[in-house]
Design an enzyme around this catalytic site. Structure first.
Site, short mmCIF file in Angstrom:
data_model
loop_
_atom_site.label_atom_id
_atom_site.label_comp_id
_atom_site.label_asym_id
_atom_site.label_seq_id
_atom_site.Cartn_x
_atom_site.Cartn_y
_atom_site.Cartn_z
CE LYS A 1 -2.48 1.50 3.66
NZ LYS A 1 -3.60 1.57 4.62
CD GLN B 1 -9.35 5.50 10.31
OE1 GLN B 1 -9.85 4.40 10.21
NE2 GLN B 1 -8.81 6.16 9.30
CG ASN C 1 -13.38 13.64 20.56
OD1 ASN C 1 -12.37 13.00 20.31
ND2 ASN C 1 -13.73 14.71 19.87
CB SER D 1 -3.91 11.65 16.00
OG SER D 1 -4.83 12.71 16.11
CE LYS E 1 -0.07 9.58 15.08
NZ LYS E 1 -0.91 8.98 14.04
P1 NAD Z 1 -8.86 12.30 13.00
O1 NAD Z 1 -7.91 13.41 12.77
O2 NAD Z 1 -10.12 12.25 12.20
O3 NAD Z 1 -9.28 12.25 14.56
C1 NAD Z 1 -8.30 12.39 15.56
C2 NAD Z 1 -8.90 12.12 16.92
O4 NAD Z 1 -7.84 12.25 17.91
C3 NAD Z 1 -9.99 13.10 17.33
O5 NAD Z 1 -10.94 12.41 18.11
C4 NAD Z 1 -9.23 14.11 18.22
O6 NAD Z 1 -10.07 14.74 19.16
C5 NAD Z 1 -8.27 13.17 18.91
N1 NAD Z 1 -7.09 13.87 19.44
C6 NAD Z 1 -6.09 14.44 18.73
N2 NAD Z 1 -5.17 14.97 19.57
C7 NAD Z 1 -5.63 14.74 20.82
C8 NAD Z 1 -5.13 15.04 22.12
N3 NAD Z 1 -3.98 15.69 22.28
N4 NAD Z 1 -5.85 14.65 23.19
C9 NAD Z 1 -7.01 13.98 23.03
N5 NAD Z 1 -7.52 13.65 21.83
C10 NAD Z 1 -6.84 14.04 20.74
O7 NAD Z 1 -8.02 10.97 12.82
P2 NAD Z 1 -8.52 9.51 12.43
O8 NAD Z 1 -8.47 9.35 10.96
O9 NAD Z 1 -9.77 9.19 13.16
O10 NAD Z 1 -7.29 8.63 13.01
C11 NAD Z 1 -7.12 8.49 14.40
C12 NAD Z 1 -5.78 7.83 14.65
O11 NAD Z 1 -5.78 6.51 14.13
C13 NAD Z 1 -4.59 8.54 13.98
O12 NAD Z 1 -3.51 8.57 14.90
C14 NAD Z 1 -4.25 7.64 12.82
O13 NAD Z 1 -2.90 7.73 12.41
C15 NAD Z 1 -4.58 6.29 13.42
N6 NAD Z 1 -4.79 5.18 12.48
C16 NAD Z 1 -4.34 3.96 12.84
C17 NAD Z 1 -4.52 2.88 11.99
C18 NAD Z 1 -4.05 1.52 12.41
O14 NAD Z 1 -4.04 0.61 11.60
N7 NAD Z 1 -3.71 1.32 13.66
C19 NAD Z 1 -5.16 3.06 10.76
C20 NAD Z 1 -5.65 4.33 10.43
C21 NAD Z 1 -5.47 5.39 11.30
#
Ligand code: NAD
Length: 321
Positions: free
Chosen positions: A67, A139, A160, A199, A226
């Protein structure tokens, strides 16, 4: 070669198909029949973008590929596009010829939700009834829908940073006919299963916020630096992961491993539980924690299934290449 455009993924990929593909490939990884290649992730120095590749080979399932994609933070504002952009490429493992190019954006959300759902299926208490979600970003909606299919949950609670965004989760709970409650982070003690999908770069969910017997699916930490949960939770919970090498370097376990309170040997691949070679939960009070780091083989397994369905339904485009 076949092309399956992003616009077709929603009608072709069911949550069940994603779940089955991810469960199978986790099992194949634990048996040594499938392996992920080292991840490449680079800051481009252009558009503030992060770009990289996640690849692998599943000899059991016949999926070879990668990917390619990443994160373009200005896409939404400047182009009206989503910030995460990715594409999956599949190759014929016998000849090396390219077999398919598949839109990877929705696929990523569905395969990530499938991973935590697989962990809930195999590790949560069977009497789990309250589902907690920490995070309400893009997500989180996919996570909630997939998790609700794993146990007869009768209540959803959410936290949240910006509580106003929890409407997204409340709407999905309502669709499923379940009550939803916005809680303080301390309120997560009521949950039997907690998914973290933020995140964050500093822990928000601490030991005091987690009751005995909880299953945690930590899905947000996929990068060095992270962190979503207190490192002490990983020292006391039984820790499972998709892939140990990623868990200790860029997953939630990186911090406890760096602090010397958790060793790589103490982390169990979830596939070993799926295969039955290692026990999963061993008691009702045990805290189990799945460190879902996101591996390339998840993408390839789901994409390979999707291509077959797309060809069958006449929605794959054939290109002479
Ligand atoms: P998004 O930007 O749509 O949402 C981010 C979320 O994190 C929000 O709920 C925000 O309020 C919260 N957040 C950010 N900083 C914060 C802080 N300091 N304190 C509290 N909450 C905080 O992102 P998303 O697309 O929903 O992705 C969320 C996470 O999942 C990202 O870190 C992304 O990289 C990760 N991810 C992981 C996988 C995996 O396979 N594990 C796959 C896709 C995404």
């Amino acid at each position: 070669m076949w092309i399956v455009p992003e616009r077709e993924i929603g009608s072709l990929l069911t949550r069940q198909a994603a779940f089955d593909a991810v469960e199978q490939v986790f099992a194949a990884m634990a048996q040594g029949a499938a392996r992920n290649f080292p991840v490449i992730r680079e800051a481009l120095g252009h558009e503030d973008a992060l770009y990289g590749f996640k690849g692998g080979f599943d000899a059991a399932g016949g999926a070879l590929g990668l990917k390619a994609g990443g994160y373009w933070p200005h896409n939404h504002a400047r182009r009206g596009l989503i910030n995460h952009q990715s594409t999956v490429f599949l190759f014929d493992p016998d000849s090396g010829r390219v077999r398919a190019m598949v839109g990877g954006n929705l696929l990523t959300a569905l395969r990530t939700a499938a991973a935590s759902a697989v962990s809930i299926r195999h590790l949560a208490r069977t009497d789990a009834r309250t589902l907690g979600i920490v995070g309400a970003g893009h997500q989180s909606a996919f996570q909630l829908r997939a998790a609700l299919e794993q146990r007869p949950f009768d209540r959803v609670i959410g936290w949240n940073r910006d509580a106003g965004k929890l409407d997204r989760l409340a709407a999905i709970a309502a669709e499923a006919g379940l009550p939803f409650e916005a809680v303080s982070i301390e309120g997560m003690r009521d949950a039997d299963v907690i998914i973290t999908i933020t995140s964050c770069f500093a822990p928000v969910l601490l030991s005091d916020h987690v009751a005995p017997g909880t299953h945690l699916a930590c899905m947000g930490t996929d990068t060095i630096g992270k962190q979503e949960v207190g490192a002490d939770l990983l020292a006391t919970a039984r820790v499972f992961t998709d892939e140990v090498a990623q868990s200790v370097t860029l997953g939630e376990a990186q911090h406890a491993v760096a602090a010397g309170t958790l060793s790589a040997e103490a982390i169990t691949p979830l596939g070993a539980v799926i295969n039955g070679s290692t026990p999963g939960r061993t008691g009702k009070d045990e805290v189990t924690l799945f460190d879902g780091t996101g591996v390339g083989l998840q993408d390839l397994a789901v994409a390979a299934t999707l291509v077959e369905v797309a060809i069958e339904q006449g929605l794959a485009i054939e290109v002479d290449f």
